[in-house]
Design a protein around this motif. Structure first.
Motif, PDB file in Angstrom:
ATOM      1  N   UNK A  27       0.827  -1.205   0.000  1.00 14.23           N
ATOM      2  CA  UNK A  27       0.000   0.000   0.000  1.00 14.23           C
ATOM      3  C   UNK A  27       0.862   1.255   0.000  1.00 14.23           C
ATOM      4  N   UNK A  28       1.780   1.373   0.957  1.00 16.15           N
ATOM      5  CA  UNK A  28       2.633   2.564   1.020  1.00 16.15           C
ATOM      6  C   UNK A  28       3.682   2.569  -0.087  1.00 16.15           C
ATOM      7  N   UNK A  29       4.041   1.387  -0.607  1.00 13.61           N
ATOM      8  CA  UNK A  29       4.894   1.321  -1.790  1.00 13.61           C
ATOM      9  C   UNK A  29       6.379   1.213  -1.550  1.00 13.61           C
ATOM     10  N   UNK A  30       6.793   0.728  -0.367  1.00 12.91           N
ATOM     11  CA  UNK A  30       8.212   0.576  -0.081  1.00 12.91           C
ATOM     12  C   UNK A  30       8.690  -0.827  -0.448  1.00 12.91           C
ATOM     13  N   UNK A  31       9.995  -1.027  -0.468  1.00  9.68           N
ATOM     14  CA  UNK A  31      10.593  -2.339  -0.721  1.00  9.68           C
ATOM     15  C   UNK A  31      11.111  -2.937   0.573  1.00  9.68           C
ATOM     16  N   UNK A  32      10.778  -4.207   0.829  1.00  8.23           N
ATOM     17  CA  UNK A  32      11.310  -4.906   1.994  1.00  8.23           C
ATOM     18  C   UNK A  32      12.743  -5.336   1.714  1.00  8.23           C
ATOM     19  N   UNK A 128      18.312  -0.561  -7.563  1.00  8.23           N
ATOM     20  CA  UNK A 128      17.544   0.630  -7.179  1.00  8.23           C
ATOM     21  C   UNK A 128      16.219   0.250  -6.529  1.00  8.23           C
ATOM     22  N   UNK A 129      15.659   1.193  -5.815  1.00  6.82           N
ATOM     23  CA  UNK A 129      14.308   1.043  -5.281  1.00  6.82           C
ATOM     24  C   UNK A 129      13.349   0.790  -6.434  1.00  6.82           C
ATOM     25  N   UNK A 130      12.447  -0.161  -6.252  1.00 11.86           N
ATOM     26  CA  UNK A 130      11.496  -0.524  -7.297  1.00 11.86           C
ATOM     27  C   UNK A 130      10.105  -0.057  -6.914  1.00 11.86           C
ATOM     28  N   UNK A 131       9.525   0.882  -7.653  1.00 10.64           N
ATOM     29  CA  UNK A 131       8.169   1.346  -7.334  1.00 10.64           C
ATOM     30  C   UNK A 131       7.166   0.197  -7.415  1.00 10.64           C
ATOM     31  N   UNK A 132       6.167   0.245  -6.566  1.00 13.88           N
ATOM     32  CA  UNK A 132       5.126  -0.771  -6.551  1.00 13.88           C
ATOM     33  C   UNK A 132       3.936  -0.271  -7.372  1.00 13.88           C
ATOM     34  N   UNK A 133       3.151   0.615  -6.786  1.00 18.94           N
ATOM     35  CA  UNK A 133       2.033   1.221  -7.503  1.00 18.94           C
ATOM     36  C   UNK A 133       2.363   2.665  -7.875  1.00 18.94           C
ATOM     37  N   UNK A 134       3.155   3.303  -7.020  1.00 22.23           N
ATOM     38  CA  UNK A 134       3.532   4.700  -7.212  1.00 22.23           C
ATOM     39  C   UNK A 134       5.026   4.859  -6.953  1.00 22.23           C
ATOM     40  N   UNK A 135       5.592   5.967  -7.391  1.00 22.54           N
ATOM     41  CA  UNK A 135       7.025   6.204  -7.285  1.00 22.54           C
ATOM     42  C   UNK A 135       7.321   7.141  -6.121  1.00 22.54           C
ATOM     43  N   UNK A 136       7.843   6.577  -5.028  1.00 28.06           N
ATOM     44  CA  UNK A 136       8.288   7.405  -3.914  1.00 28.06           C
ATOM     45  C   UNK A 136       9.643   8.005  -4.266  1.00 28.06           C
ATOM     46  N   UNK A 137       9.819   9.272  -3.938  1.00 28.05           N
ATOM     47  CA  UNK A 137      11.072   9.969  -4.209  1.00 28.05           C
ATOM     48  C   UNK A 137      12.005   9.919  -3.009  1.00 28.05           C
ATOM     49  N   UNK A 138      11.437  10.065  -1.814  1.00 22.78           N
ATOM     50  CA  UNK A 138      12.245  10.079  -0.601  1.00 22.78           C
ATOM     51  C   UNK A 138      11.338  10.040   0.628  1.00 22.78           C
ATOM     52  N   UNK A 211       0.088  10.728  -6.617  1.00 19.89           N
ATOM     53  CA  UNK A 211      -0.945  11.017  -5.616  1.00 19.89           C
ATOM     54  C   UNK A 211      -2.279  10.462  -6.089  1.00 19.89           C
ATOM     55  N   UNK A 212      -2.603  10.691  -7.371  1.00 19.49           N
ATOM     56  CA  UNK A 212      -3.854  10.191  -7.924  1.00 19.49           C
ATOM     57  C   UNK A 212      -3.924   8.677  -7.929  1.00 19.49           C
ATOM     58  N   UNK A 213      -2.849   8.026  -8.331  1.00 21.64           N
ATOM     59  CA  UNK A 213      -2.821   6.567  -8.343  1.00 21.64           C
ATOM     60  C   UNK A 213      -2.982   5.999  -6.940  1.00 21.64           C
ATOM     61  N   UNK A 215      -4.563   7.400  -4.468  1.00 22.28           N
ATOM     62  CA  UNK A 215      -5.955   7.585  -4.073  1.00 22.28           C
ATOM     63  C   UNK A 215      -6.806   6.426  -4.571  1.00 22.28           C
ATOM     64  N   UNK A 216      -6.605   6.039  -5.814  1.00 23.26           N
ATOM     65  CA  UNK A 216      -7.347   4.906  -6.374  1.00 23.26           C
ATOM     66  C   UNK A 216      -7.002   3.620  -5.623  1.00 23.26           C
ATOM     67  N   UNK A 217      -5.718   3.421  -5.351  1.00 20.99           N
ATOM     68  CA  UNK A 217      -5.266   2.221  -4.653  1.00 20.99           C
ATOM     69  C   UNK A 217      -5.884   2.134  -3.260  1.00 20.99           C
ATOM     70  N   UNK A 218      -5.895   3.236  -2.539  1.00 16.64           N
ATOM     71  CA  UNK A 218      -6.460   3.244  -1.191  1.00 16.64           C
ATOM     72  C   UNK A 218      -7.932   2.863  -1.213  1.00 16.64           C
ATOM     73  N   UNK A 219      -8.664   3.400  -2.181  1.00 19.24           N
ATOM     74  CA  UNK A 219     -10.090   3.090  -2.283  1.00 19.24           C
ATOM     75  C   UNK A 219     -10.301   1.626  -2.623  1.00 19.24           C
ATOM     76  N   UNK A 220      -9.501   1.094  -3.532  1.00 21.85           N
ATOM     77  CA  UNK A 220      -9.632  -0.305  -3.923  1.00 21.85           C
ATOM     78  C   UNK A 220      -9.371  -1.255  -2.757  1.00 21.85           C
ATOM     79  N   UNK A 221      -8.418  -0.874  -1.905  1.00 26.99           N
ATOM     80  CA  UNK A 221      -8.038  -1.741  -0.791  1.00 26.99           C
ATOM     81  C   UNK A 221      -8.726  -1.350   0.514  1.00 26.99           C
ATOM     82  N   UNK A 222      -9.664  -0.424   0.445  1.00 26.94           N
ATOM     83  CA  UNK A 222     -10.467  -0.018   1.602  1.00 26.94           C
ATOM     84  C   UNK A 222      -9.598   0.483   2.758  1.00 26.94           C
ATOM     85  N   UNK A 223      -8.568   1.248   2.400  1.00 25.24           N
ATOM     86  CA  UNK A 223      -7.698   1.875   3.402  1.00 25.24           C
ATOM     87  C   UNK A 223      -8.291   3.224   3.772  1.00 25.24           C
ATOM     88  N   UNK A 224      -8.412   3.542   5.057  1.00 26.29           N
ATOM     89  CA  UNK A 224      -9.003   4.828   5.459  1.00 26.29           C
ATOM     90  C   UNK A 224      -8.221   6.015   4.907  1.00 26.29           C
TER      91      UNK A 224
END
Length: 303
Positions: A27-32, A128-138, A211-213, A215-224
């Protein structure tokens, strides 16, 4: 004074490590990077970690760590903190190796009791860091809510050397502070409140589309969704806040103002209004910034 490179990472206590790892990955888009012994390291850059999650009975903010500008800054920072009676301790080689970073000092702030680190060098991963749904910069910033506003403001500005980007109100109730000479509008924010806690943790993303992507992801996964999307007037950034599994408020931010090291504009005194927080007129949900306990009983002893 101390010269900072960036906000390097934060350590959060979480009540369900596996659930939180899944959230911060998917959801947050980080790499483990690795997970063992009830601790998980995640990243949004080539750094070994920008977030550490630790299993605990109670969720909250455990540590905040800043990377110093250069290796020579370590002794400068240590001496400065000692002169300010902040009693820094240098971590053992064993512990710095476990953190995959170079020389590291640790100290507590005398206002809220939060544990801070300043370090030099962190292992840079080969991929490199691999974006999941969105690209985090830092990793972007941490905001504290406090009933000791003036004392905390003094701690960051007059003891740690942060620069003031903006503040608000006749009786100052908000402050946005940058880790000089890092150019970002704020690495630390302070807001007045009835209790002491972390208000939110933020990640900067590459584009407004992220940011837009999200928003869609949060709604799809029912994240508050806690606040936004909207635009903050102080930093100019477009924002979106959402809740992690423990209710901690997480922000996606894009387009934050950046300052030159020299001849930067003067800080502005901004109206403490709804429109200052969101130029689009939005209102946060009741759970925005509600959860964020500060873990102040952290043992700083050298391991």
């Amino acid at each position: 004074m101390i010269r900072y490179k960036k906000l390097g990472y934060v350590v959060l206590n979480v009540t369900d490590l596996n659930k939180s790892v899944e959230f911060y990955e998917k959801i947050a888009g980080m790499n483990l990077v690795e997970q063992a012994n009830e601790t998980a390291y995640l990243r949004c850059s080539r750094d070994h970690h920008n977030l550490i999650l630790e299993q605990s009975e109670e969720a909250g903010l455990k540590r905040v760590a800043f990377e110093l500008e250069s290796a020579k800054q370590f002794d400068i920072a240590f001496k400065h903190l000692a002169e300010k009676d902040l009693n820094p301790v240098e971590l053992s080689v064993k512990e710095t190796q476990s953190l995959a970073q170079g020389r590291t000092l640790r100290f507590k702030d005398p206002v809220l009791g939060v544990t801070y680190e300043m370090y030099i060098e962190m292992m840079q991963l080969g991929t490199p860091y691999t974006p999941v749904n969105t690209q985090i910069e830092r990793l972007g910033h941490v905001v504290f809510e406090t009933n000791k506003f003036d004392e905390l403001f003094d701690f960051f500005v007059n003891k740690l050397g942060f620069a003031v980007s903006d503040f608000s109100g006749r009786q100052v109730g908000w402050a946005w502070l940058r880790a000089f000479p890092n150019p970002l509008h704020h690495s630390i924010g302070i807001t007045k409140g009835t209790e002491n806690k972390m208000n939110h943790l933020a990640y900067n993303v590459v584009s407004v589309d992220d940011v837009g992507k999200q928003l869609v992801k949060l709604k799809e996964d029912h994240v508050p969704i806690l606040f936004g999307p909207g635009r903050h007037h102080p930093s100019g950034s477009i924002f979106l806040y959402f809740a992690d599994p423990d209710g901690l408020s997480i922000e996606y931010s894009h387009g934050m103002e950046q300052f030159p090291e020299e001849d930067a504009r003067e800080p502005r005194r901004l109206e403490p209004s709804k429109e200052t927080l969101d130029e689009w007129g939005g209102t946060p949900e009741p759970d925005f910034g509600k959860y964020g306990k500060l873990i102040v009983d952290y043992d700083m002893s050298i391991k």
